[in-house]
Design a protein around this motif. Structure first.
Motif, PDB file in Angstrom:
ATOM      1  N   SER A 117       0.856  -1.183   0.000  1.00 37.53           N
ATOM      2  CA  SER A 117       0.000   0.000   0.000  1.00 37.53           C
ATOM      3  C   SER A 117       0.892   1.234   0.000  1.00 37.53           C
ATOM      4  CB  SER A 117      -0.902   0.014   1.231  1.00 37.53           C
ATOM      5  OG  SER A 117      -0.123   0.216   2.409  1.00 37.53           O
ATOM      6  N   LEU A 118       0.318   2.385  -0.291  1.00 37.23           N
ATOM      7  CA  LEU A 118       1.099   3.620  -0.265  1.00 37.23           C
ATOM      8  C   LEU A 118       1.688   3.862   1.119  1.00 37.23           C
ATOM      9  CD1 LEU A 118      -1.221   5.979  -2.360  1.00 37.23           C
ATOM     10  CD2 LEU A 118       0.946   4.970  -3.093  1.00 37.23           C
ATOM     11  N   ASP A 119       0.907   3.611   2.158  1.00 35.52           N
ATOM     12  CA  ASP A 119       1.407   3.793   3.521  1.00 35.52           C
ATOM     13  C   ASP A 119       2.563   2.846   3.821  1.00 35.52           C
ATOM     14  OD1 ASP A 119      -0.597   5.611   5.356  1.00 35.52           O
ATOM     15  OD2 ASP A 119      -1.645   4.674   3.692  1.00 35.52           O
ATOM     16  N   GLU A 120       2.473   1.616   3.347  1.00 32.05           N
ATOM     17  CA  GLU A 120       3.552   0.646   3.583  1.00 32.05           C
ATOM     18  C   GLU A 120       4.827   1.058   2.865  1.00 32.05           C
ATOM     19  OE1 GLU A 120       1.046  -3.504   4.297  1.00 32.05           O
ATOM     20  OE2 GLU A 120       1.432  -2.804   2.240  1.00 32.05           O
ATOM     21  N   VAL A 121       4.695   1.667   1.695  1.00 34.63           N
ATOM     22  CA  VAL A 121       5.865   2.172   0.981  1.00 34.63           C
ATOM     23  C   VAL A 121       6.555   3.256   1.809  1.00 34.63           C
ATOM     24  CG1 VAL A 121       6.651   3.461  -1.047  1.00 34.63           C
ATOM     25  CG2 VAL A 121       4.983   1.610  -1.318  1.00 34.63           C
ATOM     26  N   VAL A 122       5.770   4.193   2.321  1.00 39.46           N
ATOM     27  CA  VAL A 122       6.333   5.304   3.082  1.00 39.46           C
ATOM     28  C   VAL A 122       7.013   4.811   4.365  1.00 39.46           C
ATOM     29  CG1 VAL A 122       5.809   7.427   4.341  1.00 39.46           C
ATOM     30  CG2 VAL A 122       4.720   6.983   2.133  1.00 39.46           C
ATOM     31  N   THR A 123       6.370   3.918   5.077  1.00 41.28           N
ATOM     32  CA  THR A 123       6.977   3.434   6.328  1.00 41.28           C
ATOM     33  C   THR A 123       8.242   2.632   6.056  1.00 41.28           C
ATOM     34  OG1 THR A 123       5.489   1.509   6.333  1.00 41.28           O
ATOM     35  CG2 THR A 123       4.789   3.440   7.585  1.00 41.28           C
ATOM     36  N   ALA A 124       8.291   1.912   4.942  1.00 36.70           N
ATOM     37  CA  ALA A 124       9.493   1.153   4.600  1.00 36.70           C
ATOM     38  C   ALA A 124      10.657   2.087   4.289  1.00 36.70           C
ATOM     39  CB  ALA A 124       9.220   0.241   3.403  1.00 36.70           C
ATOM     40  N   VAL A 125      10.407   3.112   3.475  1.00 35.94           N
ATOM     41  CA  VAL A 125      11.473   4.059   3.130  1.00 35.94           C
ATOM     42  C   VAL A 125      11.931   4.825   4.364  1.00 35.94           C
ATOM     43  CG1 VAL A 125      12.066   6.091   1.773  1.00 35.94           C
ATOM     44  CG2 VAL A 125      10.733   4.245   0.727  1.00 35.94           C
ATOM     45  N   ASN A 126      10.987   5.242   5.192  1.00 42.34           N
ATOM     46  CA  ASN A 126      11.359   5.937   6.433  1.00 42.34           C
ATOM     47  C   ASN A 126      12.260   5.065   7.307  1.00 42.34           C
ATOM     48  OD1 ASN A 126       9.944   8.236   5.795  1.00 42.34           O
ATOM     49  ND2 ASN A 126       8.200   7.808   7.143  1.00 42.34           N
ATOM     50  N   GLU A 127      11.919   3.767   7.389  1.00 42.50           N
ATOM     51  CA  GLU A 127      12.733   2.852   8.185  1.00 42.50           C
ATOM     52  C   GLU A 127      14.141   2.727   7.604  1.00 42.50           C
ATOM     53  OE1 GLU A 127      13.723  -0.159  11.097  1.00 42.50           O
ATOM     54  OE2 GLU A 127      12.431   1.597  10.968  1.00 42.50           O
ATOM     55  N   GLY A 128      14.232   2.667   6.288  1.00 44.84           N
ATOM     56  CA  GLY A 128      15.539   2.585   5.656  1.00 44.84           C
ATOM     57  C   GLY A 128      16.385   3.820   5.921  1.00 44.84           C
ATOM     58  N   PHE A 129      15.782   4.985   5.782  1.00 49.16           N
ATOM     59  CA  PHE A 129      16.524   6.216   6.065  1.00 49.16           C
ATOM     60  C   PHE A 129      16.994   6.250   7.520  1.00 49.16           C
ATOM     61  CE2 PHE A 129      14.158   8.720   2.528  1.00 49.16           C
ATOM     62  CZ  PHE A 129      15.096   8.312   1.599  1.00 49.16           C
ATOM     63  N   ARG A 130      16.142   5.778   8.428  1.00 50.94           N
ATOM     64  CA  ARG A 130      16.516   5.759   9.849  1.00 50.94           C
ATOM     65  C   ARG A 130      17.700   4.839  10.082  1.00 50.94           C
ATOM     66  NH1 ARG A 130      16.131   2.762  14.164  1.00 50.94           N
ATOM     67  NH2 ARG A 130      15.025   1.081  13.084  1.00 50.94           N
ATOM     68  N   LEU A 131      17.640   3.645   9.525  1.00 51.94           N
ATOM     69  CA  LEU A 131      18.717   2.681   9.715  1.00 51.94           C
ATOM     70  C   LEU A 131      20.022   3.162   9.093  1.00 51.94           C
ATOM     71  CD1 LEU A 131      16.750  -0.637   8.960  1.00 51.94           C
ATOM     72  CD2 LEU A 131      17.605   0.132  11.198  1.00 51.94           C
ATOM     73  N   GLY A 132      19.942   3.728   7.905  1.00 46.39           N
ATOM     74  CA  GLY A 132      21.148   4.166   7.214  1.00 46.39           C
ATOM     75  C   GLY A 132      21.775   5.410   7.802  1.00 46.39           C
ATOM     76  N   SER A 133      20.987   6.179   8.555  1.00 43.49           N
ATOM     77  CA  SER A 133      21.481   7.429   9.133  1.00 43.49           C
ATOM     78  C   SER A 133      22.119   7.251  10.496  1.00 43.49           C
ATOM     79  CB  SER A 133      20.333   8.439   9.254  1.00 43.49           C
ATOM     80  OG  SER A 133      19.775   8.732   7.997  1.00 43.49           O
ATOM     81  N   GLU A 134      21.736   6.187  11.192  1.00 40.72           N
ATOM     82  CA  GLU A 134      22.173   6.006  12.581  1.00 40.72           C
ATOM     83  C   GLU A 134      23.690   6.039  12.725  1.00 40.72           C
ATOM     84  OE1 GLU A 134      20.384   2.388  13.897  1.00 40.72           O
ATOM     85  OE2 GLU A 134      18.586   3.393  14.674  1.00 40.72           O
ATOM     86  N   GLY A 135      24.166   6.951  13.568  1.00 44.49           N
ATOM     87  CA  GLY A 135      25.588   7.023  13.867  1.00 44.49           C
ATOM     88  C   GLY A 135      26.462   7.555  12.752  1.00 44.49           C
ATOM     89  N   ARG A 136      25.852   8.148  11.712  1.00 41.76           N
ATOM     90  CA  ARG A 136      26.646   8.597  10.564  1.00 41.76           C
ATOM     91  C   ARG A 136      26.647  10.113  10.390  1.00 41.76           C
ATOM     92  NH1 ARG A 136      24.722   3.526   8.928  1.00 41.76           N
ATOM     93  NH2 ARG A 136      26.410   2.151   8.211  1.00 41.76           N
ATOM     94  N   GLY A 137      26.047  10.841  11.301  1.00 42.51           N
ATOM     95  CA  GLY A 137      26.097  12.295  11.236  1.00 42.51           C
ATOM     96  C   GLY A 137      25.294  12.904  10.110  1.00 42.51           C
TER      97      GLY A 137
END
Length: 358
Positions: A117-137
């Protein structure tokens, strides 16, 4: 002041406002995801050869042909796991290039053919950005894009408002400009304005001044995606003196940010060369110009590489690069105090240290 080298520029704290998620995938990831999903239409399954294909196919000088390359990246981004991985790697790659703040855009409607669903797409991308950003400034915010040739802009605008406090910072429309004016999506823009939401519009890249005028005056865009053709409203005399037309003067006076991507603009035919790119004149005239990547895969680029090309073409120094960076941070779609904190706490100290070393 000595010119910054590419390696020095990579160390600078940079800001990116115009970067497409599906235009920045790693070729190894595309190949992996294609294998997992059974997608068998890739031009090559060799990472280096596939990277060359994307760049060569994007060098046609046509925006429409350039957009066709996305069929392959979008095809492998149809599951939650794929979206999380692509978004996480995007954040990692930007951080590795010294980007401290980025707004990365994607079109949720292009990632639902696998059943999400559109909502599932958004939550997946948000999760990816969160994981990739952690500890990287780095901080990454999402821009939700509606395709200008489709009719889902209101739906995507509502999605952007629904998630604006949880990872989404704004809205955008993208796709072929000619024949698909932004005014087709006027109801979505009016809704966003009523909701006090931020949005940018691709304009002045594949089409001329009318697209810029419509984006600003009819639709109320906060920023312009590219906006290269604003140069058509500026006359330069033989002695270098520039005379601005009414639209160009309005854009400069209102400090409307221009999200320019020099290499991409060459590929789509919006500029003839880096040396003749309008960004040189627009910077001299103090337009609110920002430097961006657009699509890192298709252009084989990064923010650092874009800066370095401008350094070589226009003899820019650290002060110029800091000017572009602060322009971008001032124009970001996050609250004023958060923008100011990054400017004063990260960007200015980072550039001061590099200038001191130079």
């Amino acid at each position: 002041m000595t010119q910054p080298t590419l390696e020095q520029i990579r160390q600078a704290p940079k800001v990116l406002l115009h970067d497409h998620l599906d235009g920045g995938l790693r070729t190894e990831t595309i190949i992996d995801l294609a294998r997992e999903s059974g997608y068998d239409k890739l031009p090559s399954t060799d990472p280096a050869a596939l990277a060359r294909w994307f760049q060569e196919a994007s060098d046609s000088g046509s925006l429409e042909r350039y957009l066709e390359t996305f069929e392959h990246t979008v095809a492998v981004m149809q599951t939650r796991d794929a979206l999380v991985r692509c978004a996480a790697e995007c954040a990692e790659d930007l951080a590795a290039d010294g980007v401290v703040y980025a707004e990365v855009r994607y079109a949720p409607e292009l990632h639902i053919s696998g059943g999400l669903s559109l909502d599932e797409v958004v939550t997946a991308v948000n999760e990816g950005f969160r994981l990739g950003s952690e500890g990287r400034g780095i901080r990454v915010g999402a821009l939700l894009t509606a395709m200008r040739h489709q009719a889902r802009s209101m739906e995507i605008a509502e999605l952007a408002v629904r998630y604006r406090d949880v990872g989404v910072v704004g809205f955008d429309i993208a796709g072929a400009e000619a024949g698909f004016p932004p005014t087709r999506h006027l109801d979505a823009f009016e809704y966003l304005q009523r909701e006090n939401a931020h949005f940018t519009i691709h304009a002045g890249e594949g089409f001329g001044l009318p697209s810029i005028w419509q984006a600003i005056q009819w639709c109320g865009a906060d920023r312009l995606g590219h906006g290269v053709r604003i140069i058509d409203d500026i006359a330069v005399a033989g002695d270098g003196e520039a005379k601005l037309g009414r639209l160009a003067a309005y854009v400069r006076d209102k400090r409307i940010p221009l999200e320019m991507a020099p290499t991409s603009n060459l590929q789509t035919g919006a500029a003839p060369s880096i040396e003749r790119h309008p960004i040189g004149l627009l910077r001299r005239l103090h337009f609110r110009v920002t430097v961006n990547t657009d699509n890192r895969l298709m252009s084989a680029t990064s923010v650092s590489l874009e800066f370095h090309k401008l350094v070589e073409a226009f003899d820019y120094d650290w002060d110029d690069l800091q000017w572009f960076t602060i322009n971008a941070m001032k124009s970001a779609f996050i609250p004023f105090d958060e923008r100011l904190a990054l400017i004063n706490g990260v960007i200015k100290p980072g550039f001061a240290q590099l200038k001191w070393r130079a």
